[in-house]
Each structure stands twice: as structure tokens, then as C-alpha cells.
Design a protein around this motif. Structure first.
Motif, PDB file in Angstrom:
ATOM      1  N   THR A  43       0.845  -1.203   0.000  1.00 17.90           N
ATOM      2  CA  THR A  43       0.000   0.000   0.000  1.00 17.90           C
ATOM      3  C   THR A  43       0.877   1.248   0.000  1.00 17.90           C
ATOM      4  O   THR A  43       0.658   2.170  -0.794  1.00 17.90           O
ATOM      5  N   SER A  44       1.877   1.275   0.865  1.00 16.36           N
ATOM      6  CA  SER A  44       2.737   2.464   0.954  1.00 16.36           C
ATOM      7  C   SER A  44       3.547   2.652  -0.314  1.00 16.36           C
ATOM      8  O   SER A  44       3.757   3.771  -0.775  1.00 16.36           O
ATOM      9  N   GLU A 103       1.386   4.073  -2.984  1.00 16.20           N
ATOM     10  CA  GLU A 103       1.083   5.461  -2.622  1.00 16.20           C
ATOM     11  C   GLU A 103       2.250   6.376  -3.007  1.00 16.20           C
ATOM     12  O   GLU A 103       2.065   7.434  -3.617  1.00 16.20           O
ATOM     13  N   ASP A 150      -9.768   1.562   3.038  1.00  8.84           N
ATOM     14  CA  ASP A 150      -8.742   2.503   3.476  1.00  8.84           C
ATOM     15  C   ASP A 150      -7.597   2.581   2.446  1.00  8.84           C
ATOM     16  O   ASP A 150      -7.116   3.665   2.110  1.00  8.84           O
ATOM     17  N   THR A 151      -7.205   1.423   1.940  1.00  6.91           N
ATOM     18  CA  THR A 151      -6.145   1.402   0.913  1.00  6.91           C
ATOM     19  C   THR A 151      -6.614   2.101  -0.354  1.00  6.91           C
ATOM     20  O   THR A 151      -5.883   2.924  -0.933  1.00  6.91           O
ATOM     21  N   ARG A 162      -6.377   5.750   0.272  1.00 10.02           N
ATOM     22  CA  ARG A 162      -5.001   6.297   0.268  1.00 10.02           C
ATOM     23  C   ARG A 162      -4.488   6.451  -1.153  1.00 10.02           C
ATOM     24  O   ARG A 162      -3.860   7.451  -1.495  1.00 10.02           O
ATOM     25  N   ASP A 208      -6.261   9.387  -2.789  1.00 10.74           N
ATOM     26  CA  ASP A 208      -5.722  10.663  -2.308  1.00 10.74           C
ATOM     27  C   ASP A 208      -4.331  10.934  -2.882  1.00 10.74           C
ATOM     28  O   ASP A 208      -3.923  12.085  -3.030  1.00 10.74           O
TER      29      ASP A 208
END
Ligand code: SAH
Ligand code: SF4
Length: 358
Positions: free
Chosen positions: A112-113, A116, A142-143, A146, A149
Motif C-alpha cells: 500500500t505504501s 502510494e 482505506d487502501t 489512500r 488521495d
């Protein structure tokens, strides 16, 4: 008769089934009607998305897919951040207007990070008009948020088939392959604010015209903005291969895919519909045939060549050796023949998404 149905524009299950079973003149009329509808609604041009196949690692075991976790003969790869940014900048500079990042399904904090971070980097090296579609499977809301966004704004998650029964025949029956979970993921994608994409495979073993008509009604019902659907192509190292004798010939699966596209274009005139690689893998002109029948999105492959042959979802996958320039040149050439042009430098969200947000 199917001809009357088109003019009546009535799309209940019975009429869709009749259209999908149309042959000869009626089939031609269906394709031509869809072509006219597209010309009138969104025009005779296609949007491009550079396709990056980020990785063939996958935590799932879909029975049809060549890169499923259980296939031990696949050489696994992950593209580096630098290679992705490089491809994104190339897509941007060549005027493709947007990018699709696709991958086997991975769910972890690190993944995920990482995505992102990559999204933010792409956004800072291109401008806001450059579109980013993700196709990274089922993730938590939520993922999805993120990533939204961080700059992604379209998400493609195929339902694969809208029939629960058929879904169970082509997936292991467990928590990781759960029809309801997939539906919920599509809902989350919509809730977060993405352009919502879904789709199905066409010509699966055990699939009937009834299933396919329901698939089209399903896509309409969930009010998709974009669709990627195309023929199922068998892969000998997958569990579904044992049913190969039940399959229609590939050319028939392509033909059915074209009728599915044409019907959907008539049912949902303002959405984006992709001409998928699987169509071109069956027929060298498959992509152009799909565009004629109502598709308006093409995804030239931008995965670095050294990885491409390992993203082998199905056999005889095409375009494993073409450079971006080669595929753009040949696309432009073939589009001329069907009186279409390329919408360069446009991120190409569907009219449908714009309409439903107004
Ligand atoms: N892992 C993600 C995205 C990559 S797979 C996901 O599954 O959503 C992208 C698509 O490839 C799948 O949705 C499936 O419809 C398609 N696909 C997989 N195997 C295929 C096959 N054998 N023939 C045709 N399409 C296939
Ligand atoms: Fe993984 Fe997607 Fe293939 Fe299923 S279809 S095995 S989730 S890459």
C-alpha cells in the motif's frame, strides 16, 4: 427478432439474449448500430492508457489465470519504482494522456505504501491532466482511499462473472476468492470516488448466453463508468484447462465478445469500453473489430520488455515484443482504416462519470 429489438431499444434479458445470439445480417446490424451510437455519443476516437504490468506475484489462485500463486513454473518479477516512473514519464511525453498500473493481487502495508509513494511521484513529474487507473485487485477501503488521495482516479476490478454459481466454478471456494467480498470491493471503489471499472470474461467453460445477458444487466445495474471485458483464453498450466473440450473455438469467443461490446454500447452509450489485449491475441485485427463494435479505449503495453513474457495470464498473449512507438504507429495506421483517430494528451474519463457527477 433481434432487428426489431435494436430499434425498440429495449434491453431486458430476453432481448439481450436474442442480440447475443444474432447471426448474419442481424449480427451486422447490431455491430453497425453500436458503431453509430458511439459516433453520435462520444465520437470516433480512442483514448490511450499506457499499461504497466507492475508484478506477476499474486496471492490468489483463480483457476483460469496463468500467474496464479499455485503455478510454480512462472518466473516472478517486480518492476522497480524507477522503471515505473520512467514508463509514466514516457507515456506522458508521448501524449498518451494516462496510465494503467496492473498487477497480481498483493495486500500488505508495504505494498500500500509503495503504491502510494509511486502515485505521488508520478503526479509530481506529470501534470494534473495525466490520468492514472489502478487494477491491483481487492483491497481495503482505506487502501483504496489512500491511493485515491495520492492521485489515482480510476479503478478496474472485474467481477469476472456475475453468476455466483459460475464464480464458484472458476475460483477456489474460500475466503480469498469470495464473490460477496469482490462486490463489496467494487462498492468501496465507488464510495471513495473513483471512476468505477468492471467487466467479465467471455467464453468460459459452463458459461451460457443467459449468464452473459445477466453480466450486461449487472454492469448496467452497478452503473459502471468503464468496462474491460474480453474472451477467456485457456492456459495449460491452470486448473480450468481440464475443461478445454467444453470451450467454443477462440474465434467464436471473440465473436461473442464483439457482440457483448456492441450490446453494452447500446445499453450504456456514454461509458468507456476497452478493446482488450485478449481480443488481439485471438485475431490480429481483434482490437480494431472491438473499436468498430463500440470500444473506445486502447492500452498499449509499456511494461519493460524483459518482464513482459512473464505476465502470462493466458496463452499466445500478443504484443510481448512491441515497443511503444511500434504499437502507436500500427494503431494509428489501423485506426485510419475504420475512420477513427487517437485522442492524444487527454486523460479520457468517461462521459458517464462526468454525467453522474453533475
Ligand atoms: N489481479 C488483478 C488484476 C490483474 S488480472 C485482478 O485479478 O483483478 C486482470 C484480468 O485478467 C482479470 O480480471 C481477468 O479477467 C483477466 N484474465 C486472467 N486470466 C485470464 C485468461 N486466462 N483469459 C482471459 N483473461 C484473463
Ligand atoms: Fe491473481 Fe488477478 Fe490472476 Fe486472479 S486473475 S490469479 S487475482 S492476477
Amino acid at each position: 427478432m433481434a432487428i426489431d429489438l435494436i430499434s425498440e431499444n429495449s434491453f431486458d434479458k430476453k432481448s439481450i439474449k436474442a442480440l447475443l445470439q444474432a447471426e448474419g445480417d442481424e449480427e451486422l446490424l447490431l455491430l453497425n448500430s453500436a458503431a453509430k451510437t458511439k459516433e453520435k455519443t462520444i465520437g470516433n476516437f480512442v483514448y490511450l492508457r499506457g499499461l504497466i504490468e507492475l508484478s506477476n506475484y499474486c496471492s490468489k489462485n483463480c483457476y483460469y489465470c496463468g500467474i496464479r500463486k499455485g503455478n510454480k513454473s512462472v518466473e516472478r518479477y517486480i518492476i522497480s519504482d524507477e522503471e515505473i516512473i520512467e514508463a509514466a514519464v514516457l507515456a506522458y511525453n508521448k501524449g498518451l494522456g494516462s496510465l494503467v498500473i496492473q498487477s497480481g493481487e498483493m495486500c500488505s502495508k508495504n505494498f500500500t505504501s509503495r503504491i502510494e509513494k509511486i502515485l505521488k511521484q508520478i503526479k509530481s513529474t506529470t501534470n494534473d491532466d495525466f490520468g492514472i487507473t489502478l487494477s491491483l485487485g481487492e483491497q481495503s477501503e482505506d487502501t483504496y482511499k489512500r491511493w485515491f488521495d495520492a492521485g489515482a482516479h480510476r479503478y478496474l476490478l472485474r467481477i469476472e462473472t456475475s453468476s455466483l454459481d459460475l464464480y464458484h466454478k472458476i475460483h477456489p471456494n474460500n475466503k480469498t476468492h469470495d464473490y460477496e467480498k469482490r462486490l463489496k470491493a467494487i462498492e468501496s471503489i465507488r464510495k471513495v470516488g473513483y471512476n468505477v471499472g468492471s467487466g467479465v470474461m467471455i467464453g468460459l467453460p459452463f458459461q451460457t448466453a443467459d449468464h452473459l445477458a445477466n453480466d450486461l444487466l449487472f454492469l448496467k445495474e452497478i452503473d459502471v463508468d468503464m468496462v474491460g471485458m474480453g474472451p477467456y483464453i485457456e492456459h495449460h498450466l491452470t486448473p480450468l484447462y481440464k475443461y478445454k473440450d467444453l470451450l467454443q473455438p477462440q474465434t467464436e469467443r471473440l465473436r461473442m465478445s464483439l457482440k457483448m461490446i456492441a450490446c453494452l454500447r447500446l445499453m450504456m452509450p456514454d461509458i468507456n469500453i476497452a478493446a482488450t489485449t485478449a481480443m488481439q491475441s485471438i485475431d490480429a485485427d481483434g482490437r480494431e473489430k472491438a473499436i468498430f463494435a463500440g470500444a473506445n479505449v486502447v492500452m498499449p503495453n509499456m511494461t519493460p520488455l524483459k518482464y513482459r513474457e512473464n505476465y502470462f495470464l493466458y496463452e499466445n498473449k500478443t504484443g510481448v515484443a512491441d515497443t511503444l512507438q511500434e504499437s502507436l504507429d500500427s494503431l494509428q495506421e489501423s485506426l485510419k482504416k475504420i475512420n477513427h483517430s487517437i485522442g492524444f494528451n487527454q486523460r479520457g474519463d468517461s462521459q458517464h462519470f462526468k454525467n453522474r457527477n453533475n
